[in-house]
Design a protein around this motif. Structure first.
Motif, PDB file in Angstrom:
ATOM      1  N   SER A 115     -23.514   0.277  -3.340  1.00 10.80           N
ATOM      2  CA  SER A 115     -22.314  -0.342  -3.912  1.00 10.80           C
ATOM      3  C   SER A 115     -21.340   0.706  -4.434  1.00 10.80           C
ATOM      4  CB  SER A 115     -22.709  -1.345  -4.994  1.00 10.80           C
ATOM      5  OG  SER A 115     -23.534  -2.344  -4.451  1.00 10.80           O
ATOM      6  N   HIS A 116     -21.020   0.611  -5.729  1.00 13.13           N
ATOM      7  CA  HIS A 116     -19.973   1.436  -6.323  1.00 13.13           C
ATOM      8  C   HIS A 116     -20.491   2.770  -6.843  1.00 13.13           C
ATOM      9  CE1 HIS A 116     -22.031  -0.707  -9.522  1.00 13.13           C
ATOM     10  NE2 HIS A 116     -21.681   0.280 -10.323  1.00 13.13           N
ATOM     11  N   ASN A 117     -21.788   3.041  -6.705  1.00  7.28           N
ATOM     12  CA  ASN A 117     -22.360   4.253  -7.295  1.00  7.28           C
ATOM     13  C   ASN A 117     -21.878   5.512  -6.565  1.00  7.28           C
ATOM     14  OD1 ASN A 117     -24.487   3.503  -9.477  1.00  7.28           O
ATOM     15  ND2 ASN A 117     -24.750   1.987  -7.844  1.00  7.28           N
ATOM     16  N   PRO A 118     -22.058   6.690  -7.171  1.00  4.86           N
ATOM     17  CA  PRO A 118     -21.575   7.947  -6.572  1.00  4.86           C
ATOM     18  C   PRO A 118     -22.168   8.201  -5.198  1.00  4.86           C
ATOM     19  CG  PRO A 118     -22.141   8.272  -8.885  1.00  4.86           C
ATOM     20  CD  PRO A 118     -22.607   6.891  -8.519  1.00  4.86           C
ATOM     21  N   PRO A 119     -21.558   9.113  -4.406  1.00  2.00           N
ATOM     22  CA  PRO A 119     -21.958   9.298  -3.008  1.00  2.00           C
ATOM     23  C   PRO A 119     -23.372   9.814  -2.814  1.00  2.00           C
ATOM     24  CG  PRO A 119     -20.327  10.941  -3.664  1.00  2.00           C
ATOM     25  CD  PRO A 119     -20.362   9.917  -4.748  1.00  2.00           C
ATOM     26  N   ALA A 185      -7.599  -7.819   1.387  1.00  2.00           N
ATOM     27  CA  ALA A 185      -7.468  -6.404   1.035  1.00  2.00           C
ATOM     28  C   ALA A 185      -8.832  -5.770   1.229  1.00  2.00           C
ATOM     29  CB  ALA A 185      -7.024  -6.252  -0.413  1.00  2.00           C
ATOM     30  N   TRP A 186      -8.898  -4.787   2.095  1.00  2.00           N
ATOM     31  CA  TRP A 186     -10.180  -4.206   2.483  1.00  2.00           C
ATOM     32  C   TRP A 186     -10.244  -2.766   2.000  1.00  2.00           C
ATOM     33  CZ3 TRP A 186     -13.163  -6.675   6.669  1.00  2.00           C
ATOM     34  CH2 TRP A 186     -14.342  -6.022   6.902  1.00  2.00           C
ATOM     35  N   ALA A 187     -11.065  -2.478   1.027  1.00  2.00           N
ATOM     36  CA  ALA A 187     -11.174  -1.110   0.524  1.00  2.00           C
ATOM     37  C   ALA A 187     -12.323  -0.406   1.220  1.00  2.00           C
ATOM     38  CB  ALA A 187     -11.404  -1.117  -0.978  1.00  2.00           C
ATOM     39  N   SER A 188     -12.023   0.582   2.064  1.00  2.00           N
ATOM     40  CA  SER A 188     -13.090   1.315   2.748  1.00  2.00           C
ATOM     41  C   SER A 188     -13.384   2.636   2.064  1.00  2.00           C
ATOM     42  CB  SER A 188     -12.717   1.583   4.201  1.00  2.00           C
ATOM     43  OG  SER A 188     -11.737   2.589   4.271  1.00  2.00           O
ATOM     44  N   HIS A 189     -12.460   3.132   1.259  1.00  2.00           N
ATOM     45  CA  HIS A 189     -12.711   4.408   0.590  1.00  2.00           C
ATOM     46  C   HIS A 189     -13.070   4.134  -0.853  1.00  2.00           C
ATOM     47  CE1 HIS A 189     -12.592   8.550  -0.644  1.00  2.00           C
ATOM     48  NE2 HIS A 189     -11.829   8.207  -1.636  1.00  2.00           N
ATOM     49  N   ASN A 190     -14.338   4.421  -1.216  1.00  2.00           N
ATOM     50  CA  ASN A 190     -14.748   4.293  -2.608  1.00  2.00           C
ATOM     51  C   ASN A 190     -15.621   5.477  -2.957  1.00  2.00           C
ATOM     52  OD1 ASN A 190     -17.409   3.765  -1.689  1.00  2.00           O
ATOM     53  ND2 ASN A 190     -16.902   1.596  -1.449  1.00  2.00           N
ATOM     54  N   LYS A 191     -16.269   5.427  -4.100  1.00  2.00           N
ATOM     55  CA  LYS A 191     -17.050   6.581  -4.538  1.00  2.00           C
ATOM     56  C   LYS A 191     -18.162   6.945  -3.569  1.00  2.00           C
ATOM     57  CE  LYS A 191     -16.347   5.721  -9.489  1.00  2.00           C
ATOM     58  NZ  LYS A 191     -17.021   5.407 -10.751  1.00  2.00           N
TER      59      LYS A 191
END
Length: 325
Positions: A115-119, A185-191
């Protein structure tokens, strides 16, 4: 800035909100993931509702490093549990796996994602036969299976693959209705995403992605890559067939002004990030430049949510509904 040192020992396997997550190579390894996947698959079978005779388990994964390979690996664990893995043929958002579970009448889904956790993180989500997240008592039973130490031998083999993303988008269109505008709205770039080091390759991937989404009927693309208000952004937004919604790269009213100078057509204004006064100033500035504004969410309190909704209500003709809704 130097990275934090890696832990020298793995954390105990324990499920938190919607799954088990940890640092790849420390907590999340093939040796640890295979028995977790096998235990989860067996519990999906054991807990299946009366009358559900499927033996399929949907396998999905995101765009993180090694996620596709680990998804392939847990297919072997599912086969070892005498069940049938069906693997998404490409990276998908978790809701696409949930959709596939319900559409196929599967036992559930196992999704490789953090999910939203670091890479440097990765993890495993479990979805039940209804498509949603399993409850805490389910994951407790999975943990008890692991503690009991039962042995499930992974079985290599050919895995059935299917177009999970295409099926998901087609299903959403059917629900919305083809006569209406289909806006996402599609966010493909996250952490968690790893961008190519080569700028030309990154631009090519981004434009290919934008064109694919436009062909699928999607109207807005959010943060497809790290965005900076410069000439490269101007070229990217001119070449994209759909508007690019700027979110992470816009952290102040000054940033908003710079992106507007480079012709952005959509900005995310978050009262929780900028303050209500600056969010309103951003919206007014964008309106002067014929740029759409979306009211964004920052995990607000009840009072912050109320202020954000009031801000959203004051935006004329937003390109998307407010995230707060």
């Amino acid at each position: 800035m130097a990275s934090a040192p890696l832990p020298l020992e793995a954390s105990p396997i324990a499920f938190g909100t919607d799954g088990w997550r940890g640092i790849l190579g420390v907590d999340i390894t093939v040796e640890r993931l295979l028995p977790v996947a096998a235990a989860a698959a067996r519990e999906l079978e054991s807990s299946a509702p009366a009358g559900l005779r499927s033996r399929e388990v949907v396998i999905g994964y995101d765009r993180r490093f090694l996620a596709p390979e680990l998804a392939e690996a847990i297919c072997s664990a599912v086969r070892g549990a005498d069940l049938v893995p069906v693997l998404a043929e490409a990276p998908i958002p978790t809701p696409a796996a949930s959709w596939a579970v319900v559409e196929r009448g599967a036992l559930g889904a196992l999704v490789i994602t953090a999910s939203h956790n670091p890479p440097e993180w990765l993890g495993l989500k479990i979805k039940g036969p209804f498509g949603g997240s399993v409850e805490g008592d389910f994951t407790q039973r999975v943990e008890r299976r692991l503690e009991a130490g039962g042995i499930t031998v992974p079985i290599p083999g050919d895995t059935l693959r299917f177009d999970a993303m295409g099926t998901y988008l087609a299903g959403l269109k059917a629900k919305v209705g083809t006569e209406r505008a289909f806006k996402i709205a599609w966010a493909s770039h996250n952490k968690g995403d790893k961008a190519p080091n080569d700028k030309a390759e990154l631009e090519k991937q981004t434009l290919d992605y934008a064109k694919a989404l436009a062909d699928a009927g999607i109207a807005v693309l959010e943060d497809p890559c790290p965005l900076v208000p410069d000439a490269a952004f101007n070229t990217l937004r001119r070449s994209s067939p759909i508007p690019i919604l700027v979110d992470f790269g816009c952290t102040s009213l000054r940033d908003a002004g710079l992106f507007l100078e480079h012709g952005t057509r959509a900005l995310s204004a978050k009262p929780g990030r900028f303050g209500l006064t600056h969010a309103r100033a951003m919206q007014e500035l964008a309106q002067q430049k014929n740029c759409s504004v979306v009211a964004g969410l920052m995990g607000e309190s009840a009072l912050g949510t109320l202020a954000g909704l009031q801000f959203a209500a004051a935006i004329p003709q937003s390109i998307l509904p407010a995230e707060l809704t």
